[in-house]
Design an enzyme around this catalytic site. Structure first.
Site, short mmCIF file in Angstrom:
data_model
loop_
_atom_site.label_atom_id
_atom_site.label_comp_id
_atom_site.label_asym_id
_atom_site.label_seq_id
_atom_site.Cartn_x
_atom_site.Cartn_y
_atom_site.Cartn_z
N THR A 201 0.84 -1.20 0.00
CA THR A 201 0.00 0.00 0.00
C THR A 201 0.88 1.25 0.00
OG1 THR A 201 -1.73 -1.17 1.22
CG2 THR A 201 -1.79 1.25 1.25
N CYS B 228 25.22 6.19 6.03
CA CYS B 228 24.85 4.78 5.94
C CYS B 228 25.98 3.86 6.37
CB CYS B 228 24.42 4.45 4.51
SG CYS B 228 22.96 5.37 3.99
#
Length: 381
Positions: free
Chosen positions: A238, A326
């Site tokens: 979704t 990261c």
């Protein structure tokens, strides 16, 4: 003590205009865009509108935009999805990239080699982080599934000639993916000749967890997520409607400001670089001296520890970073700097300063603080 934030390459604050635009889709218009009722249809319309707005900035069609959870997912979908589809469709088994890419690219390429048997060519860069398009051409093969190159490096800010790389890739029948996560808002994204482009919202004033991959309709993509078939079957799940609206709003704002902001911020950056190099004898600029992101200034400071310099800077109210967020917590030298030929011991002294779109104040005091911080570390080392 107030803090001066100079780590915008890691993330940016959410802009007020973006928060205002997304708020209705976190409150009243909360329907699932796949539901066939009024609330669902209103959400679906907002999603379609956001998709069209992003496509315009990227120079693509509305149907080319795939919403993701951010740049890492967009890069994974591009590298794995395009390469595996090419392996299935035409028995391709080779990918081309460079050794200075974001970890989401490099580890995706490693995955292709380890799990799907791909060969990988990593085209070398020069001491400023530039990849030669002719070297890319030399690495291409008949079975090349994909070329993936970052538009601008996340650690040193070096900008690549991706239009030239696109031409050589297309001459050999290979598609080009461009990681534009750091470039968005600073550099033009349309007209590059790229077949796929990754962007992330939190680099341009949208919330974390928002991103998109633009991938031209003619390029087959094997989905990595399966289920409901959303995003034209390319990314099930979704959709985050409020996030899509936020991303579209932030991207449009950044694009509208791009020309003026790039010139203004580059002047501040250049003055800051010159002052740091003048004040700190051990400082060395990393990355290309000219072809670099307007907001990025990155240095090594021989005889220090980059982490120790960062701590000293924070004591003085300045927040920056040692490189890619990261890779935070890693004791290893930056793979970007090492690939550029920097000695690993020197690479561990790296510090990166990245300015915001709205930066307007000269950074003389920051340069003075850098000099004091480096001196403090060197005196205790």
């Amino acid at each position: 003590m107030s803090v001066l934030y100079l780590d915008n390459a890691a993330t940016t604050p959410v802009r007020a205009e973006v928060l205002e635009a997304m708020m209705p889709y976190l409150t009243g218009v909360y329907g699932n865009p796949s539901s066939h009722h009024t609330l669902g249809e209103r959400a679906a319309q907002a999603l379609a509108d956001a998709r069209a707005r992003i496509a315009t900035v990227l120079g693509m069609r509305q149907g080319d935009i795939v919403f993701t959870s951010g740049g890492t997912e967009a890069n994974n979908l591009a590298v794995k999805g395009i390469a595996i589809a090419a392996q299935i469709g035409r028995d391709a088994g080779h990918v081309v990239t460079t050794p200075i890419e974001h970890e989401s690219i490099l580890e995706s390429v490693d995955y292709l080699a380890r799990v799907h048997g791909f060969d990988a060519s990593r085209v070398r860069v020069d001491a400023t982080g530039v990849v030669d398009p002719d070297a890319v051409a030399a690495a291409l093969r008949e079975d090349t599934a994909l070329v993936s190159v970052g538009y601008a490096n996340n650690e040193v800010g070096t900008i690549q000639d991706v239009a030239a790389i696109a031409r050589v890739a297309h001459d050999h029948g290979a598609p080009l993916h461009v990681d534009a996560v750091q470039a968005a808002g600073w550099l033009p994204l349309a007209g590059l000749g790229a077949d796929a482009i990754s962007i992330a919202g939190h680099k341009i004033g949208a919330p974390k967890g928002t991103g998109a991959l633009g991938v031209r309709g003619r390029i087959p993509v094997e989905p990595l997520l399966h289920g409901g078939g959303q995003e034209r079957g390319r990314r099930s799940g979704t959709e985050h409607v409020a996030g899509a609206v936020a991303l579209a709003t932030a991207l449009e704002l950044a694009e509208a400001e791009r020309d003026e902001a790039s010139v203004r911020v580059a002047r501040l950056r250049d003055a800051f670089i010159a002052r740091v190099l003048d004040l700190v004898p051990s400082a060395a600029l990393t990355g290309h001296p000219v072809e670099r992101l307007p907001g990025t200034a990155s240095f090594t400071f021989a005889g220090t520890s980059g982490e120790a310099v960062l701590l000293e800077l924070e004591r003085r109210g300045i927040v920056s970073s040692s490189g890619s967020a990261c890779a935070a917590g890693s004791d290893e030298a930056s793979h970007v700097l090492v690939a550029m030929g920097v000695d690993p011991t020197i690479a561990q002294t790296a510090v990166r300063f990245t300015l915001a779109h709205g930066a307007k104040t000269p950074l003389d005091a920051v340069a003075d603080a850098v000099a004091a911080s480096v001196a403090a570390v060197q005196s205790t080392g």
